[in-house]
Motif scaffolding. Structure first.
Motif, short mmCIF file in Angstrom:
data_model
loop_
_atom_site.label_atom_id
_atom_site.label_comp_id
_atom_site.label_asym_id
_atom_site.label_seq_id
_atom_site.Cartn_x
_atom_site.Cartn_y
_atom_site.Cartn_z
N GLN A 73 1.53 5.09 -87.04
CA GLN A 73 2.90 4.71 -87.42
C GLN A 73 3.65 5.90 -88.01
O GLN A 73 4.83 6.12 -87.70
CB GLN A 73 2.87 3.56 -88.42
N LYS A 96 6.93 7.62 -86.33
CA LYS A 96 8.17 7.79 -87.11
C LYS A 96 8.62 9.25 -87.08
O LYS A 96 9.81 9.55 -86.95
CB LYS A 96 7.94 7.34 -88.55
N ALA A 140 10.20 9.96 -83.78
CA ALA A 140 11.50 9.30 -83.70
C ALA A 140 12.56 10.13 -84.42
O ALA A 140 13.70 10.27 -83.95
CB ALA A 140 11.42 7.91 -84.31
#
Length: 404
Positions: free
Chosen positions: A388, A392, A395
């Motif tokens: 995760q 992130k 992103a």
């Protein structure tokens, strides 16, 4: 500089020793010879070119590693071996779920993300082949460096080798890696453990002998992350795949394992990853060998007081974790930039001490944020919520190739 003959004669009195025949030292020697017609001696600890495994694949960045090769006149050679498909990246969690797929370019773009892969062994051979035959002296271990008397602005140093021979040089360049002997003259700093250990596994002829692993890893890099662990895989140009099993553990806590018997570390690792998906455990199960590699680093803001007549490049100067792909690139850029600085000393009469000090300041300014970034990246990937956190991160970088 009217001709190459004049160039060579003008620099012939400036004696340069490069301690270490890794990518930084070899790049320095190659750029000196190709761009400036300046000779140097490279002293390499290994007895010959194939003394030890040189490691896996590297991504060469357009603004650093590729730029250095351009200055060495090796761009065409590099393009023959560069694997642009090696820029592909797949991210998964411990269940095997694919969270992101990034597809690299099919050829050179010239942009910031122009970072094709090349096997380290191929790159090193390319640099060695570019040098005059007598440049590298193999089997030359430096055991001592001593400062001589200063004379007319010169700062000579004498190297003593394990075979008893000595040599005195106007400039000594420490390109001798993480545990540099030359660094000891500059400061008392030594590398510290980063908190992460990697155990390197390898599979050969993967398309035939390990087809499922080959499909999983693809043409580039595959990361399986979770719970402070990682399976970081890369395809090499020789048809093999290297698996770097990353663990956040105490320093040397797995040194008791007998790595000469692959079944011993394999059993330990299979137990450690017992709750991971079978497709990921195959990366451990099918590896033929295992090598433990603790990840060490110098402080990310490491500097030293400039010492006239001696300087450092590459890991000797700024050992960092391998989580930004910058270590080799910076070593090569160091070599190219130092070659330019040396040419100013040799041809234009620039002051040795001042020129080296300026070179080192520039190097520190470039490397410090990258070393910090690399350490932060390690803490992102090898963390409790590695998938995760990494997703992130990508992103934020604007990656739009996340898997559905």
């Amino acid at each position: 500089m009217n001709s190459s003959q004049t160039v060579a004669q003008g620099a012939s009195q400036f004696k340069i020793a490069v301690v270490g025949g890794g990518l930084g030292g070899l790049t320095l020697a190659s750029v000196l010879q190709h761009a400036y017609k300046i000779k140097c001696a490279v002293f390499e600890f290994d007895d010959h070119i194939n003394s030890r495994n040189q490691g896996g694949s590297l991504d060469l960045h357009v603004e650093s590693g590729q730029l250095a090769l351009e200055k060495a006149g090796l761009t065409d050679q590099f393009r023959k071996h560069a694997r642009y498909q090696g820029q592909d990246l797949v991210l998964a969690d411990m269940t095997g779920k694919i969270l992101m797929k990034h597809v690299g370019s099919e050829g050179p773009t010239g942009g910031e993300l122009d970072r094709p892969e090349i096997d380290r062994t191929v790159l090193r051979q390319m640099l060695i082949d570019s040098l005059d035959e007598d440049t590298i002296q193999w089997g030359k271990k430096v055991i001592k460096i001593e400062e001589g008397s200063k004379d007319n602005g010169k700062h000579p140093h004498t190297l003593t080798f394990q075979d008893g021979q000595t040599g005195t040089f106007d400039l000594v360049v420490g390109a001798d890696g993480a545990w540099s002997k030359i660094r000891k003259l500059m400061s008392e700093a030594t590398p510290v453990y980063s908190g992460v250990t990697m155990i390197e596994g390898r599979m050969s002829n993967v398309d035939i002998d390990h087809p499922e692993v080959s499909k999983l890893v693809g043409d580039g890099t595959f990361w399986g992350l979770q719970n402070n662990k990682g399976l970081l895989c890369q395809r090499n140009g020789d048809g093999s795949i290297r698996v770097y099993i990353a663990l956040r553990i105490e320093e040397n806590s797995l040194s008791y394992l007998d790595y000469s018997n692959p079944e011993i570390p394999r059993k330990y690792l299979m137990d450690l990853f017992s709750d991971w998906d079978d497709s990921l455990k195959a990366l451990i199960e099918e590896s033929s060998t295992f090598i433990q590699r603790g990840i060490y680093m110098l402080p990310t803001d490491y500097t030293w007081k400039s010492h006239p007549g001696v300087t450092l490049i590459g890991d000797a100067a700024h050992l960092m974790t391998p989580f930004a792909g910058e270590g080799a690139n910076m070593a090569m850029l160091d070599g190219a930039k130092l070659a330019t600085a040396i040419s100013e000393i040799a041809y234009n009469g620039k002051d040795l001490a001042t020129t080296l000090d300026n070179f080192e300041r520039d190097m520190h300014n470039i490397v410090t944020p990258l070393a910090t970034e690399s350490f932060e990246n390690m803490n992102t990937l090898i963390s409790e919520n590695g998938p995760q956190a990494t997703l992130k991160f990508f992103a934020m970088m604007g990656n739009d190739n996340a898997a559905p």
